[in-house]
Design an enzyme around this catalytic site. Structure first.
Site, PDB file in Angstrom:
ATOM      1  N   LYS A  98     -12.751  10.360   9.494  1.00 35.71           N
ATOM      2  CA  LYS A  98     -13.218   9.013   9.180  1.00 35.71           C
ATOM      3  C   LYS A  98     -12.097   8.165   8.598  1.00 35.71           C
ATOM      4  O   LYS A  98     -12.011   6.962   8.838  1.00 35.71           O
ATOM      5  CB  LYS A  98     -14.401   9.076   8.212  1.00 35.71           C
ATOM      6  CG  LYS A  98     -15.698   9.564   8.823  1.00 35.71           C
ATOM      7  CD  LYS A  98     -16.833   9.468   7.812  1.00 35.71           C
ATOM      8  CE  LYS A  98     -18.181   9.794   8.439  1.00 35.71           C
ATOM      9  NZ  LYS A  98     -18.284  11.183   8.862  1.00 35.71           N
ATOM     10  N   GLU A 100     -15.526   3.811   0.022  1.00 36.89           N
ATOM     11  CA  GLU A 100     -15.808   2.524   0.651  1.00 36.89           C
ATOM     12  C   GLU A 100     -16.677   1.680  -0.269  1.00 36.89           C
ATOM     13  O   GLU A 100     -17.565   2.206  -0.959  1.00 36.89           O
ATOM     14  CB  GLU A 100     -16.569   2.704   1.975  1.00 36.89           C
ATOM     15  CG  GLU A 100     -15.752   3.266   3.104  1.00 36.89           C
ATOM     16  CD  GLU A 100     -16.578   3.363   4.389  1.00 36.89           C
ATOM     17  OE1 GLU A 100     -17.819   3.179   4.310  1.00 36.89           O
ATOM     18  OE2 GLU A 100     -15.988   3.630   5.441  1.00 36.89           O
ATOM     19  N   ARG A 122     -19.977  10.906  21.855  1.00 34.10           N
ATOM     20  CA  ARG A 122     -20.952  11.671  22.637  1.00 34.10           C
ATOM     21  C   ARG A 122     -22.137  10.771  22.924  1.00 34.10           C
ATOM     22  O   ARG A 122     -22.191   9.625  22.478  1.00 34.10           O
ATOM     23  CB  ARG A 122     -21.426  12.890  21.840  1.00 34.10           C
ATOM     24  CG  ARG A 122     -21.956  12.506  20.443  1.00 34.10           C
ATOM     25  CD  ARG A 122     -22.527  13.675  19.693  1.00 34.10           C
ATOM     26  NE  ARG A 122     -22.783  13.397  18.294  1.00 34.10           N
ATOM     27  CZ  ARG A 122     -23.835  12.754  17.820  1.00 34.10           C
ATOM     28  NH1 ARG A 122     -24.754  12.294  18.658  1.00 34.10           N
ATOM     29  NH2 ARG A 122     -23.995  12.553  16.528  1.00 34.10           N
TER      30      ARG A 122
END
Length: 689
Positions: free
Chosen positions: A140, A224, A316
């Site tokens: 990430k 974050e 995906r």
């Protein structure tokens, strides 16, 4: 054909370019997954005339994907690491069966770059993005830095490699609160914590790192700024091997519990045409930044002011892809197959249709009343709506199958479509009212409350609302509506009379009153007491009458019933002088009725039943509520504990569960150690009597 870059977001290889590419398709593919996604891929392959090979674990020998595939091979034991995570065994089966490609589904190895490389090295096509693209998104932190460099909006935060608690704490104070700590390597809601004050940071950091280490083997985190009351909106993207990249519009997934999606819909009721266009362009920009090929999902967090920020790219197919299929009329699995076979994108950006509104919910074997603990067991009864132009069912199980403890407890995905959102919600409410699941507990009633809640109806829900106000979506304590309880009682009486007539007809003297079982007594219809349980609480109702006419007494108040009869799966009756009609979903061992707004489920129990003598012993034991791994042991034999004190923490099904002492006392035994895998109902800690 050489790869080329296309600068215009809306552009694609032109029709002439498409015609130059030889249209080819696979003859045989292997599906490296299980459950509803495996069945979903089989369905598309059958339509395209492609032969399918399934793999399965010992626990899945009788599973639907095994029965539906053209050929299936066992690859190991029931635990995922012994079967579905064994890339070498899967590739060996592909070679043995002549499969030209492997479809990874979602979960398991679908986002494993090493597996994708191994598939390609074996001369087999991996139906998904290249391993290099996966690796760019596998972290990430790295993904966020890459997107920021590409011009995709990202949330302010810290993604550095220095992970000392002191530095992370300073960075958190710099970013400001509220703040989210996220595992840098992972997903599925694991390793995420919201921190609202500086004092809360270090304890939450420790818990998040521990969960990430157990789930992903790495405990690196990123920080974050937390967007208050955010929406979760994702964009479906596709890329081909010729530089083409487009989006198929958005799905809103703001209805979440503990970061797990509960309801998904398309289009988002929040987006304006301008915001939809901007997010679509940003998603395509993100896909191009990593040379993306095949299906992917770019996920954004969106603030109340419409500001949107990149979260991640799921490399995906997503569980919620059917809502996109319903509003576009496209088969995304077919697109995956065609692109993997070397064909260009089938449509240009301006050819993507958007029609009507689609909503998806997931039916799980879980117990909302017990903190949504996953369940397992045989599906004694599974009734789902009949598929139609408005209703779609994606499922990997049928009635009689077993929901195993080893995998995700999803029973089915229920997807509805109609011309607009209010009509789609009405379709969904009706479809849920037709569902009945017996065996393991399910979340059907929770979903019914969800789709009627004002936050969903008015499209104001944000990602944290369910966690903040969960009690509004769970049944209120107290007695059920009187009319619904009367109707359930009458349904049980009529069913018992029907069974009694069957017994009479089968007896040697059908006309004898002794062969009847309708409660008849000389001079009057007999009084009967019917016992049942409602969410574990015993309930008794007195009834008198037969043949559709009754007096039903609840808490001492009698209710006159007349004209009761079954017709077309429903019960029609008059309570006093009010005509009622309810759907009857089950009778016998349980009675389940639905009045169009709410359901009532009563478990039949004997009228005279001894108390469970073992219940008292429960106060001396701490049991595992579900299969899981022990991550913390907080007590030792001889320790004094107080009621409600944490004694052990287990990790199971994407969450940590703190197990608490049932009473004050002294610890006698601790029967599990950190790292142990325990089964449901295993005794983990005992107290001195």
């Amino acid at each position: 054909m050489p790869r080329r870059r296309i600068d215009d977001v809306a552009s694609l290889p032109c029709p002439l370019d498409r015609a130059r590419v030889k249209a080819r398709m696979f003859d045989t593919i292997l599906i490296a997954n299980r459950g509803e996604i495996a069945c979903r891929v089989i369905r598309t392959c059958r339509r395209l005339g492609i032969r399918t090979v399934a793999v399965y674990s010992q626990a899945d020998a009788d599973a639907q994907h095994v029965r539906q595939a053209d050929e299936a091979h066992c690859i190991g034991g029931p635990r995922p690491q012994d079967s579905y995570l064994r890339g070498d065994a899967i590739i060996e089966v592909a070679k043995k069966t002549g499969a030209q490609a492997i479809h990874p589904g979602y979960g398991f190895l679908s986002e494993n770059a090493d597996f994708a490389d191994a598939v390609e090295a074996a001369g087999i096509v991996f139906i998904g993005p290249k391993a290099g693209s996966m690796r760019k998104m596998g972290s990430k932190a790295g993904a966020k830095e890459l997107m920021q460099a590409a011009g995709v909006p990202v949330v302010p935060g810290y993604t550095g490699e220095d992970q000392t608690p002191e530095l992370l704490h300073r960075e958190a104070d710099r970013i400001g609160y509220p703040l989210m700590i996220k595992a840098a390597h992972g997903g599925g809601g694991k390793g995420m914590r919201i921190v609202r004050t500086s004092d809360e940071f270090l304890p939450n950091l420790e818990s998040c790192q521990r969960e990430a280490r157990n789930a992903f083997g790495r405990d690196r985190v990123l920080l974050e700024r937390y967007v208050e009351q955010p929406r979760h909106i994702e964009i479906q993207v596709f890329g081909d091997a010729y530089g083409g990249a487009i989006h198929l519009n958005e799905r809103e997934c703001s209805a979440q519990r503990r970061y797990q999606k509960v309801l998904e819909e398309s289009p988002s009721p929040f987006l304006t045409p301008e915001l939809r266009r901007a997010m679509g362009e940003a998603a395509v920009l993100a896909a191009r930044a990593i040379d993306y090929v095949n299906a992917g999902t770019v996920e954004f967090i969106v603030g109340p002011d419409g500001g949107f920020y990149f979260m991640e790219i799921n490399t995906r197919l997503q569980v919620e892809h059917p809502v996109t299929e319903m509003v576009t009329g496209l088969d995304l699995v077919e697109w995956q197959l065609r692109i993997a076979a070397g064909q260009p994108l089938p449509l240009a950006q301006d050819e993507i249709a958007q029609r009507g509104h689609a909503i998806e919910v997931r039916l799980y074997a879980e117990d909302p009343d017990a903190g949504f603990l996953p369940g397992s067991g045989r599906l004694e009864r599974l009734v789902l709506p009949q598929p139609s132009a408005h209703v779609r069912i994606d499922s990997g199980v049928v009635e009689g199958d077993t929901v195993t403890i080893f995998y995700d407890p999803m029973i089915a995905k229920l997807i509805v479509w109609d011309t607009d959102r209010p009509r789609a919600l009405a379709r969904l409410r009706d479809a849920l009212a037709q569902c009945e699941i017996a065996g393991p507990k399910s979340n059907v009633e929770f979903l019914e409350r969800l789709v009627r809640h004002p936050a969903v109806v008015e499209a104001t829900i944000d990602t944290g609302l369910l966690d903040r106000r969960l009690e509004e979506f769970l049944p209120a304590p107290g007695s059920p509506p009187t009319d619904l309880l009367v109707a359930a009682t009458v349904a049980r009486l009529l069913d018992e009379e029907r069974r009694g007539r069957g017994c009479s007809a089968a007896s040697g003297d059908p006309g004898s009153p002794w062969a009847a079982s309708d409660g008849w007594r000389l001079g009057h219809a007999g009084h009967r007491t019917l016992a049942s349980t409602l969410r574990g609480e015993r309930l008794e109702v007195q009834a008198q009458g037969h043949g559709g006419g009754y007096r039903v007494a609840i808490d001492g108040t009698a209710h006159a019933v007349s004209g009761a009869r079954f017709e077309d799966g429903a019960l029609s009756l008059r309570i006093e002088e009010r005509a009622q009609r309810v759907r009857v979903l089950d009778t016998g061992a349980r009675t389940v009725v639905h009045d169009g707004r709410a359901r009532l489920r009563l478990e039949t129990v004997p009228l005279y039943q001894a108390d469970d003598a073992a219940a008292a012993a429960g106060a001396d034991r701490v049991l595992a509520p579900m299969p899981g791994r022990v991550v913390l042991v907080r007590v030792a034999p001889g320790n004094a504990v107080q009621q409600g004190q944490d004694v052990m923490v287990i990790e199971a099904m994407k969450m940590e569960l703190a197990l608490k002492a049932p009473r004050d006392g002294t610890v006698a035994e601790v029967r599990a150690a950190m790292g142990d895998f325990v089964e449901a109902d295993a005794v983990l800690v005992t107290l001195d009597p």
